[in-house]
Design a protein around this motif. Structure first.
Motif, PDB file in Angstrom:
ATOM      1  N   GLU A   1       0.945  -1.243  -0.119  1.00 60.06           N
ATOM      2  CA  GLU A   1       0.023   0.053  -0.132  1.00 60.06           C
ATOM      3  C   GLU A   1       0.774   1.132   0.089  1.00 60.06           C
ATOM      4  O   GLU A   1       0.581   2.184  -0.563  1.00 60.06           O
TER       5      GLU A   1
ATOM      6  N   GLY B   1       0.983  -0.103  -4.796  1.00 61.17           N
ATOM      7  CA  GLY B   1       0.797  -1.554  -5.472  1.00 61.17           C
ATOM      8  C   GLY B   1       2.257  -2.300  -5.979  1.00 61.17           C
ATOM      9  O   GLY B   1       2.120  -3.456  -6.525  1.00 61.17           O
TER      10      GLY B   1
ATOM     11  N   SER C   1      -1.596  -3.617  -7.791  1.00 64.70           N
ATOM     12  CA  SER C   1      -2.427  -2.523  -8.436  1.00 64.70           C
ATOM     13  C   SER C   1      -2.122  -2.827  -9.918  1.00 64.70           C
ATOM     14  O   SER C   1      -1.215  -3.481 -10.529  1.00 64.70           O
TER      15      SER C   1
END
Length: 328
Positions: free
Chosen positions: A17, A21, A202
């Motif tokens: 985080e 990502g 991500s």
């Protein structure tokens, strides 16, 4: 994969985080060197003289970073000089363990620990950091010498020459600049690149790593269509063995498990022949254990493969003929 914090074990995964990502690998922390006379190396403190029977290597057959040190040990003839123990392939809440209920796992025959982090605590009861393989242990001082695979590979290449080592020079003076250049690109975009794709959380981070990975594989396939090895034509160097340990896992693990699914290595004409060439070199095949490799990745990473089902395939033949010698 957990970590130690002030000597206390915590089952904690990487925090992506904070990095948008992106997976960021923590630097290795034990950085002493074994040298021929015991003097200090490029990092760390001195006092670790190359001697037969003094040093012990903890590895996982599944881990590509540990695998490169096993290959160096093999091709440099260090089998009777540096001993080895192999962890269990499944890395769970206790990290790497010495459970011996898997073919090829040995247990800890030197320190009789149950978990690799306990070896780290023997070296430093207040250690903070990731507990990784390979780990190079000194029986004499009961310390961890080094847990950085690239440096262990270099030690194995030259430190033990007067202690009975043999085999080709994997880092010759005349090729060092070229080896370093290839290593730098391959490490960032291939060796670590598959992890940056596989552990990304991500879409953007995953696609960035994915594109860089296959750009380098395309570059390597073109390069290897003109020369037998990554840097030299006559014999493999450390650049080849550092690349090999990722390539040999690619179709079985990284293509599917880490979503690196643009092409398999078998789809690259030069890379696929190059992979077979290296696999068939000087007993290297004996260092490759696909049961450990597939079990580790598919059974350890529950966030990626929650069912922990280990696939049976793929089918490929690394013993098949190749024509790489014609490029020498």
């Amino acid at each position: 994969m957990g970590l130690l914090v002030d000597g206390a074990w915590q089952d904690r995964w990487y925090d992506t985080e904070k990095t948008g990502g992106r997976f960021e690998r923590q630097a290795s922390q034990f950085r002493n060197w074994i040298t021929a006379d015991g003097s200090a190396g490029s990092t760390g403190d001195g006092g670790f003289k190359a001697e037969g029977g003094r040093y012990h290597l903890y590895v996982s057959y599944a881990c590509p970073w540990a695998h490169r040190t096993l290959i160096a040990r093999q091709v440099k003839g260090l089998d009777d000089i540096v001993s080895v123990d192999v962890v269990h392939p499944v890395m769970g809440k206790d990290g790497w363990t010495f459970a011996a209920d898997f073919d090829g796992a040995t247990g800890d025959r030197v320190n009789q620990t149950q978990r690799l982090y306990e070896v780290y605590l023997l070296a430093d009861p207040k250690f903070t950091g990731r507990v990784t393989v390979p780990t190079l242990w000194d029986r004499q001082t009961r310390q961890i010498v080094n847990n950085e695979s690239s440096e262990i590979l270099r030690m194995f290449n030259s430190a033990f020459d007067d202690a009975g080592a043999s085999g080709p020079d994997l880092y010759p003076d005349t090729l060092r600049e070229k080896i370093d250049d290839v290593n730098a690109r391959v490490y960032d975009t291939v060796n670590n690149g598959v992890y940056k794709a596989g552990f990304a959380t991500s879409q953007r981070a995953y696609e960035e790593a994915f594109r860089e990975l296959f750009a380098t594989l395309d570059w390597l396939d073109d390069r290897l269509s003109h020369q037998r090895y990554a840097v030299a034509n006559s014999t493999p160097t450390e650049a080849d063995w550092r690349l090999f340990t990722t390539l040999v896992r690619f179709d079985a693990v990284y293509f599917g498990h880490f979503k690196c699914n643009w092409r398999e290595i078998r789809n690259y004409p030069a890379l696929s022949g190059y992979l077979r060439d290296l696999y068939q070199h000087m007993g290297v095949a004996h260092t490759v254990h696909f049961d450990h490799i597939k079990t580790h990745y598919y059974a350890s990473h529950q966030m990626i493969n929650p069912t922990r089902i280990v696939p049976v395939g793929p089918e490929f033949d690394l013993d098949a003929p190749h024509d790489r010698a014609t490029l020498s």
